[in-house]
Design a protein around this motif. Structure first.
Motif, PDB file in Angstrom:
ATOM      1  N   UNK A  38       0.864  -1.185   0.000  1.00  0.00           N
ATOM      2  CA  UNK A  38       0.000   0.000   0.000  1.00  0.00           C
ATOM      3  C   UNK A  38       0.897   1.229   0.000  1.00  0.00           C
ATOM      4  N   UNK A  39       0.482   2.318  -0.631  1.00  0.00           N
ATOM      5  CA  UNK A  39       1.307   3.530  -0.636  1.00  0.00           C
ATOM      6  C   UNK A  39       1.508   4.070   0.779  1.00  0.00           C
ATOM      7  N   UNK A  40       2.759   4.303   1.150  1.00  0.00           N
ATOM      8  CA  UNK A  40       3.068   4.787   2.501  1.00  0.00           C
ATOM      9  C   UNK A  40       2.461   6.155   2.774  1.00  0.00           C
ATOM     10  N   UNK A  41       2.131   6.904   1.741  1.00  0.00           N
ATOM     11  CA  UNK A  41       1.563   8.242   1.915  1.00  0.00           C
ATOM     12  C   UNK A  41       0.072   8.207   2.262  1.00  0.00           C
ATOM     13  N   UNK A  42      -0.533   7.024   2.319  1.00  0.00           N
ATOM     14  CA  UNK A  42      -1.950   6.919   2.657  1.00  0.00           C
ATOM     15  C   UNK A  42      -2.215   7.526   4.027  1.00  0.00           C
ATOM     16  N   UNK A  43      -3.409   8.072   4.198  1.00  0.00           N
ATOM     17  CA  UNK A  43      -3.719   8.772   5.447  1.00  0.00           C
ATOM     18  C   UNK A  43      -3.959   7.826   6.620  1.00  0.00           C
ATOM     19  N   UNK A 100      14.073  -6.138   6.237  1.00  0.00           N
ATOM     20  CA  UNK A 100      13.649  -4.792   6.600  1.00  0.00           C
ATOM     21  C   UNK A 100      12.267  -4.560   6.001  1.00  0.00           C
ATOM     22  N   UNK A 101      11.360  -4.073   6.828  1.00  0.00           N
ATOM     23  CA  UNK A 101      10.015  -3.712   6.374  1.00  0.00           C
ATOM     24  C   UNK A 101       9.734  -2.289   6.837  1.00  0.00           C
ATOM     25  N   UNK A 102       8.918  -1.587   6.057  1.00  0.00           N
ATOM     26  CA  UNK A 102       8.585  -0.210   6.394  1.00  0.00           C
ATOM     27  C   UNK A 102       7.120   0.046   6.079  1.00  0.00           C
ATOM     28  N   UNK A 103       6.641   1.197   6.493  1.00  0.00           N
ATOM     29  CA  UNK A 103       5.236   1.540   6.296  1.00  0.00           C
ATOM     30  C   UNK A 103       4.824   1.276   4.855  1.00  0.00           C
ATOM     31  N   UNK A 104       3.716   0.538   4.703  1.00  0.00           N
ATOM     32  CA  UNK A 104       3.208   0.171   3.394  1.00  0.00           C
ATOM     33  C   UNK A 104       3.568  -1.235   2.963  1.00  0.00           C
ATOM     34  N   UNK A 105       4.572  -1.845   3.605  1.00  0.00           N
ATOM     35  CA  UNK A 105       4.987  -3.209   3.276  1.00  0.00           C
ATOM     36  C   UNK A 105       4.119  -4.215   4.025  1.00  0.00           C
ATOM     37  N   UNK A 106       4.104  -5.445   3.530  1.00  0.00           N
ATOM     38  CA  UNK A 106       3.454  -6.550   4.226  1.00  0.00           C
ATOM     39  C   UNK A 106       4.402  -7.746   4.212  1.00  0.00           C
ATOM     40  N   UNK A 107       4.317  -8.562   5.253  1.00  0.00           N
ATOM     41  CA  UNK A 107       5.181  -9.730   5.406  1.00  0.00           C
ATOM     42  C   UNK A 107       4.293 -10.956   5.591  1.00  0.00           C
ATOM     43  N   UNK A 108       4.381 -11.905   4.660  1.00  0.00           N
ATOM     44  CA  UNK A 108       3.596 -13.137   4.695  1.00  0.00           C
ATOM     45  C   UNK A 108       4.451 -14.248   5.290  1.00  0.00           C
ATOM     46  N   UNK A 109       3.943 -14.873   6.363  1.00  0.00           N
ATOM     47  CA  UNK A 109       4.681 -15.912   7.062  1.00  0.00           C
ATOM     48  C   UNK A 109       3.869 -17.201   7.088  1.00  0.00           C
ATOM     49  N   UNK A 110       4.299 -18.227   6.332  1.00  0.00           N
ATOM     50  CA  UNK A 110       3.590 -19.496   6.432  1.00  0.00           C
ATOM     51  C   UNK A 110       3.743 -20.081   7.835  1.00  0.00           C
ATOM     52  N   UNK A 111       2.797 -20.898   8.236  1.00  0.00           N
ATOM     53  CA  UNK A 111       2.867 -21.528   9.557  1.00  0.00           C
ATOM     54  C   UNK A 111       4.237 -22.163   9.761  1.00  0.00           C
ATOM     55  N   UNK A 112       4.772 -22.006  10.959  1.00  0.00           N
ATOM     56  CA  UNK A 112       6.073 -22.569  11.307  1.00  0.00           C
ATOM     57  C   UNK A 112       7.236 -21.634  11.107  1.00  0.00           C
ATOM     58  N   UNK A 113       7.014 -20.484  10.474  1.00  0.00           N
ATOM     59  CA  UNK A 113       8.101 -19.551  10.177  1.00  0.00           C
ATOM     60  C   UNK A 113       8.442 -18.721  11.407  1.00  0.00           C
ATOM     61  N   UNK A 114       9.664 -18.865  11.878  1.00  0.00           N
ATOM     62  CA  UNK A 114      10.110 -18.082  13.024  1.00  0.00           C
ATOM     63  C   UNK A 114      10.235 -16.619  12.669  1.00  0.00           C
ATOM     64  N   UNK A 115       9.944 -15.755  13.646  1.00  0.00           N
ATOM     65  CA  UNK A 115      10.121 -14.321  13.443  1.00  0.00           C
ATOM     66  C   UNK A 115      10.307 -13.635  14.788  1.00  0.00           C
ATOM     67  N   UNK A 116      11.060 -12.519  14.758  1.00  0.00           N
ATOM     68  CA  UNK A 116      11.425 -11.789  15.966  1.00  0.00           C
ATOM     69  C   UNK A 116      11.800 -10.364  15.580  1.00  0.00           C
ATOM     70  N   UNK A 117      11.228  -9.404  16.281  1.00  0.00           N
ATOM     71  CA  UNK A 117      11.587  -8.003  16.059  1.00  0.00           C
ATOM     72  C   UNK A 117      12.994  -7.767  16.577  1.00  0.00           C
ATOM     73  N   UNK A 118      13.891  -7.324  15.698  1.00  0.00           N
ATOM     74  CA  UNK A 118      15.266  -7.011  16.094  1.00  0.00           C
ATOM     75  C   UNK A 118      15.390  -5.553  16.502  1.00  0.00           C
TER      76      UNK A 118
END
Length: 177
Positions: A38-43, A100-118
């Protein structure tokens, strides 16, 4: 497997991950990063992500951040819409891949995928959504063989959370044996 595909809103990058330590990851289904979903400039990106995910049969369930400890979900696939801020996320478990993800990005994680905010910059607001009919859990340890078999048998979503009738869920996941 790793490749990039152009999409109308931007592009997505897809890759698979091998098991790592106690994190099973998903050897068959690709993780995808939708750059500029999605465009990061969205309100109001939060509301727009919620509407997008809902429209594509991935009902949004929360607004918050990403946990700062390694975990995965064994009972549901997950999509994270970045409504504000930016973040470095470890995907794949301890020692995994930094994305790296930023405003407007999306991250798709299939079941079982490890993830952690660094780390993150700005006010990190994330929308979490899951396929209709799937309820997420939080796992911080290895699965039993029975739990792993159940995770591998999770039904595929009816559509891609960002692109609907096309995208990595349709183009890759549904083509998996």
């Amino acid at each position: 497997m790793h490749y990039e595909q152009q999409i109308e809103q931007g592009r997505y990058e897809a890759f698979t991950l091998a098991p790592r330590d106690w994190v099973p990851n998903n050897r068959k289904l690709a993780v995808a990063i939708y750059h500029t979903a999605l465009p990061a400039a969205s309100s109001d990106l939060a509301a727009e992500f919620e509407a997008l995910f809902e429209h594509n049969q991935w009902p949004p369930q929360w607004r918050n951040s990403i946990f700062d400890y390694h975990h995965f979900h064994s009972t549901a696939h997950e999509v994270l819409g970045i409504a504000s801020g930016s973040a470095q996320v470890i995907v794949g478990g301890p020692g995994g891949r930094m994305v790296t993800v930023e405003a407007g990005d999306a991250l798709l994680l299939p079941a079982g995928t490890g993830h952690c905010l660094q780390s993150f910059d700005g006010y990190l607001n994330v929308i979490g959504a899951y396929p209709a009919g799937q309820q997420w859990d939080i796992r911080r340890s290895a699965l039993t063989p029975q739990e792993l078999a159940a995770m591998d048998k999770l039904p595929f979503p009816a559509s891609d959370p960002v692109l609907g009738e096309r995208g990595p869920v349709i183009e890759q996941w549904l083509g998996v044996d």
